[in-house]
Design an enzyme around this catalytic site. Structure first.
Site, PDB file in Angstrom:
ATOM      1  N   LYS A 266     -24.872  -6.152 -38.170  1.00 58.81           N
ATOM      2  CA  LYS A 266     -23.654  -5.845 -38.943  1.00 58.81           C
ATOM      3  C   LYS A 266     -22.562  -6.851 -38.602  1.00 58.81           C
ATOM      4  O   LYS A 266     -22.167  -6.986 -37.445  1.00 58.81           O
ATOM      5  CB  LYS A 266     -23.193  -4.417 -38.626  1.00 58.81           C
ATOM      6  CG  LYS A 266     -21.831  -4.056 -39.245  1.00 58.81           C
ATOM      7  CD  LYS A 266     -21.426  -2.604 -38.962  1.00 58.81           C
ATOM      8  CE  LYS A 266     -20.005  -2.317 -39.430  1.00 58.81           C
ATOM      9  NZ  LYS A 266     -19.552  -0.939 -39.124  1.00 58.81           N
TER      10      LYS A 266
ATOM     11  N   ASP B  76     -12.657  -4.447 -39.631  1.00 60.03           N
ATOM     12  CA  ASP B  76     -12.841  -3.206 -40.383  1.00 60.03           C
ATOM     13  C   ASP B  76     -11.571  -2.364 -40.343  1.00 60.03           C
ATOM     14  O   ASP B  76     -11.335  -1.621 -39.391  1.00 60.03           O
ATOM     15  CB  ASP B  76     -14.021  -2.412 -39.792  1.00 60.03           C
ATOM     16  CG  ASP B  76     -14.253  -1.098 -40.524  1.00 60.03           C
ATOM     17  OD1 ASP B  76     -13.692  -0.927 -41.635  1.00 60.03           O
ATOM     18  OD2 ASP B  76     -15.004  -0.253 -39.995  1.00 60.03           O
TER      19      ASP B  76
ATOM     20  N   LYS C 173      -8.094   3.321 -41.823  1.00 61.47           N
ATOM     21  CA  LYS C 173      -8.121   3.882 -40.481  1.00 61.47           C
ATOM     22  C   LYS C 173      -6.691   4.073 -39.980  1.00 61.47           C
ATOM     23  O   LYS C 173      -5.787   3.365 -40.417  1.00 61.47           O
ATOM     24  CB  LYS C 173      -8.826   2.912 -39.523  1.00 61.47           C
ATOM     25  CG  LYS C 173     -10.321   2.815 -39.685  1.00 61.47           C
ATOM     26  CD  LYS C 173     -10.901   1.849 -38.658  1.00 61.47           C
ATOM     27  CE  LYS C 173     -12.405   1.696 -38.832  1.00 61.47           C
ATOM     28  NZ  LYS C 173     -13.158   2.937 -38.587  1.00 61.47           N
TER      29      LYS C 173
ATOM     30  N   ASP D 249     -16.213  -5.316 -34.870  1.00 66.61           N
ATOM     31  CA  ASP D 249     -17.180  -4.695 -35.770  1.00 66.61           C
ATOM     32  C   ASP D 249     -18.265  -5.678 -36.238  1.00 66.61           C
ATOM     33  O   ASP D 249     -19.037  -5.378 -37.142  1.00 66.61           O
ATOM     34  CB  ASP D 249     -16.441  -4.073 -36.972  1.00 66.61           C
ATOM     35  CG  ASP D 249     -17.117  -2.815 -37.481  1.00 66.61           C
ATOM     36  OD1 ASP D 249     -17.945  -2.245 -36.740  1.00 66.61           O
ATOM     37  OD2 ASP D 249     -16.823  -2.410 -38.623  1.00 66.61           O
TER      38      ASP D 249
ATOM     39  N   ASP E 265     -14.663   3.606 -45.545  1.00 68.25           N
ATOM     40  CA  ASP E 265     -14.783   3.235 -44.135  1.00 68.25           C
ATOM     41  C   ASP E 265     -16.243   3.310 -43.656  1.00 68.25           C
ATOM     42  O   ASP E 265     -16.556   2.848 -42.559  1.00 68.25           O
ATOM     43  CB  ASP E 265     -13.893   4.148 -43.287  1.00 68.25           C
ATOM     44  CG  ASP E 265     -13.611   3.570 -41.916  1.00 68.25           C
ATOM     45  OD1 ASP E 265     -13.951   2.389 -41.689  1.00 68.25           O
ATOM     46  OD2 ASP E 265     -13.051   4.288 -41.065  1.00 68.25           O
TER      47      ASP E 265
ATOM     48  N   GLU F 236     -18.601   1.437 -44.409  1.00 66.37           N
ATOM     49  CA  GLU F 236     -18.949   0.167 -45.072  1.00 66.37           C
ATOM     50  C   GLU F 236     -20.160  -0.498 -44.441  1.00 66.37           C
ATOM     51  O   GLU F 236     -20.889  -1.226 -45.114  1.00 66.37           O
ATOM     52  CB  GLU F 236     -17.738  -0.791 -45.027  1.00 66.37           C
ATOM     53  CG  GLU F 236     -17.578  -1.629 -43.740  1.00 66.37           C
ATOM     54  CD  GLU F 236     -17.310  -0.798 -42.492  1.00 66.37           C
ATOM     55  OE1 GLU F 236     -16.908   0.373 -42.631  1.00 66.37           O
ATOM     56  OE2 GLU F 236     -17.499  -1.301 -41.362  1.00 66.37           O
TER      57      GLU F 236
ATOM     58  N   ARG G 205     -23.059   0.593 -43.405  1.00 68.47           N
ATOM     59  CA  ARG G 205     -24.351   0.950 -44.007  1.00 68.47           C
ATOM     60  C   ARG G 205     -24.530   0.301 -45.376  1.00 68.47           C
ATOM     61  O   ARG G 205     -25.648   0.035 -45.789  1.00 68.47           O
ATOM     62  CB  ARG G 205     -24.493   2.475 -44.037  1.00 68.47           C
ATOM     63  CG  ARG G 205     -23.458   3.182 -44.859  1.00 68.47           C
ATOM     64  CD  ARG G 205     -23.342   4.663 -44.511  1.00 68.47           C
ATOM     65  NE  ARG G 205     -22.600   4.881 -43.261  1.00 68.47           N
ATOM     66  CZ  ARG G 205     -22.351   6.086 -42.739  1.00 68.47           C
ATOM     67  NH1 ARG G 205     -22.778   7.176 -43.359  1.00 68.47           N
ATOM     68  NH2 ARG G 205     -21.681   6.209 -41.608  1.00 68.47           N
TER      69      ARG G 205
HETATM   70  N1  BES Z   1     -16.949   0.369 -37.519  1.00 71.19           N
HETATM   71  C1  BES Z   1     -16.870   1.769 -37.674  1.00 71.19           C
HETATM   72  C2  BES Z   1     -17.547   2.532 -36.541  1.00 71.19           C
HETATM   73  C3  BES Z   1     -16.927   2.425 -35.164  1.00 71.19           C
HETATM   74  C4  BES Z   1     -16.039   3.381 -34.716  1.00 71.19           C
HETATM   75  C5  BES Z   1     -17.294   1.419 -34.306  1.00 71.19           C
HETATM   76  C6  BES Z   1     -15.507   3.293 -33.434  1.00 71.19           C
HETATM   77  C7  BES Z   1     -16.770   1.333 -33.029  1.00 71.19           C
HETATM   78  C8  BES Z   1     -15.880   2.290 -32.607  1.00 71.19           C
HETATM   79  C9  BES Z   1     -17.550   2.198 -38.985  1.00 71.19           C
HETATM   80  O1  BES Z   1     -17.468   1.286 -40.018  1.00 71.19           O
HETATM   81  C10 BES Z   1     -16.862   3.440 -39.440  1.00 71.19           C
HETATM   82  O2  BES Z   1     -15.711   3.371 -39.734  1.00 71.19           O
HETATM   83  N2  BES Z   1     -17.601   4.538 -39.488  1.00 71.19           N
HETATM   84  C11 BES Z   1     -17.060   5.785 -39.920  1.00 71.19           C
HETATM   85  C12 BES Z   1     -18.079   6.462 -40.776  1.00 71.19           C
HETATM   86  C13 BES Z   1     -17.579   7.715 -41.466  1.00 71.19           C
HETATM   87  C14 BES Z   1     -16.507   7.353 -42.466  1.00 71.19           C
HETATM   88  C15 BES Z   1     -18.741   8.391 -42.149  1.00 71.19           C
HETATM   89  C16 BES Z   1     -16.734   6.614 -38.682  1.00 71.19           C
HETATM   90  O3  BES Z   1     -17.488   6.541 -37.708  1.00 71.19           O
HETATM   91  O4  BES Z   1     -15.724   7.281 -38.690  1.00 71.19           O
HETATM   92 ZN    ZN Z   2     -17.283  -0.687 -39.485  1.00 69.97          ZN
HETATM   93 MN    MN Z   3     -15.682   1.467 -41.121  1.00 69.52          MN
END
Ligand code: BES
Ligand code: ZN
Ligand code: MN
Length: 497
Positions: free
Chosen positions: A263, A268, A275, A286, A345, A347, A349
């Site tokens: 990834k 992000d 966020k 990220d 968010d 993104e 996947r």
């Molecule tokens: N990059 C984030 C995940 C992340 C969170 C990495 C904290 C490192 C530390 C990812 O893109 C994300 O935002 N995931 C969301 C998914 C949700 C919206 C289903 C999350 O984990 O909140």
């Molecule tokens: Zn992310």
């Molecule tokens: Mn994200």
């Protein structure tokens, strides 16, 4: 960064300090290749200084041997409780102390064995921890870190170890250490510096020009031709164009075909599903999955592996804007499936899905992806293990075992069929985010929809281990390079097996 030498290789001038790492209750000198006379002198010195070997202990004195001015004993605690983390902590203390005392040429006696590792494994990984212990990222600082002045680590051979054996060990460690440093450097570069385009040109420079691999870069035009709606969709809110970086190692008559996917979200912000401001800065990390893949590919070239190995890096920036994806939008992915974007968010996947589809072109036996994918994985496992899931228990078990040995631990999550119900969409084939519960497995289940048939697949959610918000377990603040050594160990095992 300090070079690694064999101790005595350059013995004209005495070194600044000889560091001996030792455990409590152990004969600290037994494991090191000193002459009988030297051992006598060292034993006498130890009697005088009487170090106990307790964790955190540091005791220095004048060195009785001619090779160094000073000697320092560094305690690691009980040997039967010695973990990678404790060893890293100990080595980090060595580097700090050396920098503080301006000891720029140091010798290292490193005989303690990491608990649960074979002797050979322990020898290799202990030395590897030593080789990366001085890592800092001060590229953007006018005043460089004091660690940078440490110039030479002179390794004392272990008892019974020949020069050839030590040199062999040093060779492998240099290779692995460079890969870890590269992954950390990439991870630490901020979003304005390491854009998707900059990531692509770095791959060209390091993998193509220096390592001689084939590098192909897909820009907006090619991505459109490949119908990569996931990558295009996520990037459409940013002025930074997306890239898909394809790095290929293609030996003649390969014995196996592997694809690694990382990834590469260079920043992000969450997109329209923005966020919170607090802690958002960490989202420059990220792209740590992508950093692993780039570092591994550079090393693959040097190892001349007899496998076809392909690295795929979808690189994008996820920002909110008037052109960004919106919740409710429906996009069509490279494999033709439609996705309702429930949360912009989620993104990672979306871009991984297109890359995983693309992986099919290389007829892989094995696909492994690395991604800072879910905050929920951090909630579940914290910072000491990555989440792992996939469709092949044997592969998952192999990686779990290697991770334990390499000090990069992975812990399994299930991917039961039933989890799909949480990403069912009323309007499209699936949606990209499900209920609040089971975050890592929802993400894994989404990815599973894009795995080419008959491929053995593992997904590593490295959200909790890719970077450290505070120094801990002997790791520096920032990118850790987690996953690099695990992957190289896996390739090494494939080569032997
Ligand atoms: N990059 C984030 C995940 C992340 C969170 C990495 C904290 C490192 C530390 C990812 O893109 C994300 O935002 N995931 C969301 C998914 C949700 C919206 C289903 C999350 O984990 O909140
Ligand atoms: Zn992310
Ligand atoms: Mn994200």
């Amino acid at each position: 960064m300090a070079d690694l030498y064999q101790y005595r290789e350059q013995s004209e001038e005495p070194l600044d300090c000889l560091y001996i790492l030792h455990c409590s209750g152990e004969n600290s000198l037994a494991g090191l290749e000193f002459s009988a006379k030297e051992k006598r002198q060292l034993r006498q010195k130890m009697k005088a200084l009487s170090p106990k070997g307790n964790e955190g202990e540091i005791i220095s004195g004048e060195c009785p041997l001619e090779i160094a001015h000073r000697i320092t004993f560094v305690g690691l605690g009980e040997e039967k409780r010695l973990t990678h983390a404790k060893l890293r902590e100990g080595l980090r203390r060595v580097i700090k102390q050396a920098a503080k005392n301006r000891e720029y040429q140091i010798a290292l006696g490193l005989a303690p064995r990491v608990h649960g590792l074979s002797e050979a494994e322990s020898r290799l990984f202990a030395l590897l921890e030593a080789a990366i212990a001085d890592y800092t990222f001060d590229h953007f600082k006018s005043k460089k870190n004091e660690f940078d002045k440490i110039d030479g680590l002179h390794i004392v051979p272990l008892a019974g170890e020949t020069e050839e054996e030590l040199e062999h060990r040093l060779e492998q460690v240099r290779l692995y250490a460079n890969a870890v440093r590269l992954a950390r450097d990439l991870g630490n570069r901020p979003g304005n510096d390491l854009t998707p385009e900059a990531f692509a040109s770095t791959a060209r420079e390091l993998c193509e020009e220096e390592a001689g691999l084939r590098v192909t870069i897909l820009g907006p035009k090619e991505l459109t031709k490949e119908k990569m709606g996931g990558i295009l969709g996520v990037s459409q809110g940013s002025v930074q164009e997306p890239r898909m970086i394809v790095i290929e190692h293609r030996p003649k008559k390969p014995k196996k075909s592997l694809v690694f996917v990382g990834k590469g979200v260079t920043f992000d912000a969450g997109g329209i599903s923005l966020k919170p401001a607090r802690d958002m800065g960490w989202m420059k990390y990220d792209m740590c999955g992508a950093a692993i893949v780039l570092a591994v590919m550079c090393t693959v070239a040097q190892l001349e592996l007899p496998f076809k190995v392909v690295g795929l890096i979808p690189a994008v920036e996820n920002l909110p804007s008037g052109t960004a994806l919106k919740p409710g939008d429906i996009i069509t992915m490279a494999n033709g499936k439609t996705v309702e974007v429930d949360n912009t968010d989620a993104e990672g996947r979306l871009i991984l899905a297109d890359a995983l589809t693309y992986a099919g072109k290389f007829n892989p036996d094995v696909v492994i992806d690395f991604a800072t994918l879910t905050g929920a994985c951090v909630v579940a496992l914290g910072h000491e293990a990555a989440g792992i899931m996939g469709n092949d228990t044997a592969l998952l078990n192999t990686l779990a075992k290697l991770g334990e040995t390499a000090g990069e631990r992975v812990w399994p999550f299930p991917l039961y069929e039933e989890y799909f119900s949480s990403i069912k969409s009323d309007w499209a084939d699936m949606k990209n985010a499900g209920s609040r519960w089971g975050g890592p497995v929802t993400a894994g289940t989404f990815l599973k929809q894009f795995i080419p048939e008959k491929v053995s697949w593992a997904h590593l959610d490295i959200a909790g281990v890719a970077y450290a918000e505070h120094p801990h377990s002997g790791l520096p603040i920032g990118a850790t390079g987690f996953g690099v050594v695990l992957t190289l160990s896996y390739l090494n095992q494939l080569m032997k097996g």
